[in-house]
Structure formats: C-alpha cells, structure tokens
Design a protein around this motif. Sequence first.
Motif, PDB file in Angstrom:
ATOM      1  N   ARG A  64      -9.452  -4.133  -2.146  1.00  0.00           N
ATOM      2  CA  ARG A  64      -8.677  -3.273  -3.082  1.00  0.00           C
ATOM      3  C   ARG A  64      -7.333  -3.713  -3.317  1.00  0.00           C
ATOM      4  N   CYS A  66      -4.780  -4.246  -1.314  1.00  0.00           N
ATOM      5  CA  CYS A  66      -3.629  -3.584  -0.702  1.00  0.00           C
ATOM      6  C   CYS A  66      -3.140  -4.619   0.649  1.00  0.00           C
ATOM      7  N   SER A 111      -0.379  -2.250   2.227  1.00  0.00           N
ATOM      8  CA  SER A 111      -0.463  -0.940   1.806  1.00  0.00           C
ATOM      9  C   SER A 111      -1.672  -0.160   2.069  1.00  0.00           C
ATOM     10  N   CYS A 112      -2.440  -0.611   2.857  1.00  0.00           N
ATOM     11  CA  CYS A 112      -4.141  -0.117   2.931  1.00  0.00           C
ATOM     12  C   CYS A 112      -4.076   1.407   3.559  1.00  0.00           C
ATOM     13  N   SER A 114      -2.121   3.736   3.124  1.00  0.00           N
ATOM     14  CA  SER A 114      -1.667   4.950   2.119  1.00  0.00           C
ATOM     15  C   SER A 114      -1.096   4.345   0.894  1.00  0.00           C
ATOM     16  N   GLU A 115      -1.058   4.828  -0.386  1.00  0.00           N
ATOM     17  CA  GLU A 115      -0.298   4.073  -1.613  1.00  0.00           C
ATOM     18  C   GLU A 115       1.208   4.615  -1.252  1.00  0.00           C
ATOM     19  N   LYS A 116       1.479   5.536  -0.435  1.00  0.00           N
ATOM     20  CA  LYS A 116       2.820   5.870  -0.379  1.00  0.00           C
ATOM     21  C   LYS A 116       3.514   5.144   0.757  1.00  0.00           C
ATOM     22  N   ARG A 118       4.206   1.554   2.816  1.00  0.00           N
ATOM     23  CA  ARG A 118       4.046  -0.079   2.323  1.00  0.00           C
ATOM     24  C   ARG A 118       4.833  -0.794   3.573  1.00  0.00           C
ATOM     25  N   ARG A 156       6.421  10.668  -4.349  1.00  0.00           N
ATOM     26  CA  ARG A 156       6.100  10.686  -5.734  1.00  0.00           C
ATOM     27  C   ARG A 156       6.393  12.224  -6.270  1.00  0.00           C
TER      28      ARG A 156
END
Length: 351
Positions: A64, A66, A111-112, A114-116, A118, A156
Amino acid sequence: MRVILALILALSPIGSAAEETSDLLGISGLARIQQRHTDPLVGKPTDQIRGLLRLDGFLNLDKRGCMQVKARMLTGETFTSDNISHTVGDSMDSLKAKLKISLRHIYLDYSCQSEKFRVELGALPTTNLASGEYVGNLGLGSSGWIDGMRVTIVDRENNREWIFSAGQVSDTKQPNVFKREHNDINHMQMMVRQKVENIGNVLENATFVLSESRHNKTYYTRAGIEAAIKGFGQWLGSEEAKLLVGGELLASDDHLVGQMVHTDFDLKKWNARVTFAHIAKSSATAEDATSLVLKSYMAYGSNVYFYVKRDLSDSLALDMRVRVGDGGKMIETGITKRFCMKKQCVVKRHN
C-alpha cells in the motif's frame, strides 16, 4: 541513533515487500550550480562558485506504500549548508576537501494503521510536509536534521494537522548520520497547521502555523500565515496565476528575534518572491538555535530578498536571488536539473 536504526531494520520485511509491490524502490534528486557575488558592508567583495547534489530514495515495505524506509544524501558541511562552495582566488586544495556527499537522513515512515496517523523514526529531515505546503521560513533550516521521532495527526474534518517531534539537533558540523554524536534529547516541538478557505473578501486558501519549541534550555514560539489573493487569476486573465502573501514571527522566551513578510507570484513557468526579514542576534543561550534558522543566503539584521525562477522544462530551471540590507549586497544566479525514476520528481516552489 544506533538503536533507532536497529528498529528500522527490525521493522522492515524486505523480502515480502518485493513480492507484493512493483514499486519496490524509487530514486530522485537534483544537481545545481550557482554563481554568487557578495559585497558586505565591512570587508572585501567575494565571488563563489557553488554546487549542490541531492539524492533521495525510498524502499517500499508494504504494497500500500504506507511503510517506507527513506533516505537522503546531500552535499554541504554543516546543518544549514547544502552546497560545495569555492571562493574565486582560493587554493583548489581547499575545494578538494569539500567534494563529498553525506547520508544526512535515513528513517522509517509509517502510516499503515490510519491515514490520519503517521510516525517517522530515525534521522529525519526538519519537515515532513508535502510539496507546496506552507511551513514557514523561520523554522529549522531545510537542509538540517532531527535525530529522533515525529508524529503527525491529521484532522481532515477541521482541516487541521498536529505535528509532535522530539530528538537531538546537535553536532551541527557533522552531516553524516553515522558520524554524528548522539547524546540526550535537546529539541522538542509541537506544531499545529490550520487551513481556512476564506478570510473576508480578500484572502482565500489560508494556512496558519503555530509552534512551540524547546531547544536546549530555550523556548521558541513561532507563528505565521500564508494566503492567496482572491480573484487574482481572473483579474490577470489566467486561472493558473496566483498571488500569495504571508508573514511570520519568531520569539525566544520574551524577546522577538525574527520577523518576516513575503509576497509570492506564480504564473505557469514563472515564480517570484519578495521578502523582508529581520533576524536579530539573540542572547548567548539562544543564538545557537537562532543560527539554525538562517539559510545560506540570509543574514542577520534587516534585509530585503528578491527571488525569481523560470522553469525551462519539467526538470530544468533557471533562477536569480538578490539580497540588500544590513547584510550587504548579494546576487546569485543558478541552474537546477532534476532527475528521477518513474516520474517521482517532487517540485517545490522555493527550493
């Protein structure tokens, strides 16, 4: 640092990543040559030939994308220097000692979960923000390093980012990560970036930056804003045209040590910036950290900086920079060539 590097290697399932993703690794970089003339208020004028070579690479550890090990090799001899410089008239022997490139950064970017969320761990660049994002100009120099960790939390829904970092910023005359001394944590920072769509009827796409840092035993507060002028592209007859304005303050304890205002103009392949900055030499305890803010073309006191860049192609650009003020006069011209694999070049407004 040896412990951090061991953790990076321990968390790196290199064999399985090779089977799961075709984008296993990437390499990009740039080469730059400059001519700089400096005429100080005190002393003799000097002419320098300056060269820069930068290599960026990543190794993908997850299909992915990430989890990556990232690295950067860069010329330069100190925290704020990224160039090999030769003063016209000096012996060529002094230049030979400077002809080297060092591994400044190597770190795990994860960041695997969560995208929120890192996490970066290792010998980090001073900022992790993407191309074109406003990060301010009175922070740590972009060629420097933080040996430690950084956590970024992205909200976000509210267009907000929280960035926490802790590590060591020292041994500033040793850019090689494997040769730097690593002792106790001496640098901590909390920064928040807030985006706002509109400010009244004049400004749009604004970004506010506020940070609190502790370097050695001194606290620093930094605040800044950058925003676009509404309708500028329509007024000029080009939707691609942008006019940005911004300002920034840097305070050490209860003393204002830096202030800056700037205006940016972007139009297709042209970019220009006018900046006024005042950088004060602070107290002895704070001066070390303040000096890490200064980029190689900046000077103490009040100065005005002019910058213009023309992109000749996606990978080739010409630029000129001029400084006038308390630091004397400086004029610099340069040419930059970017190179990359699989179109991985990252273009920045002010590099």
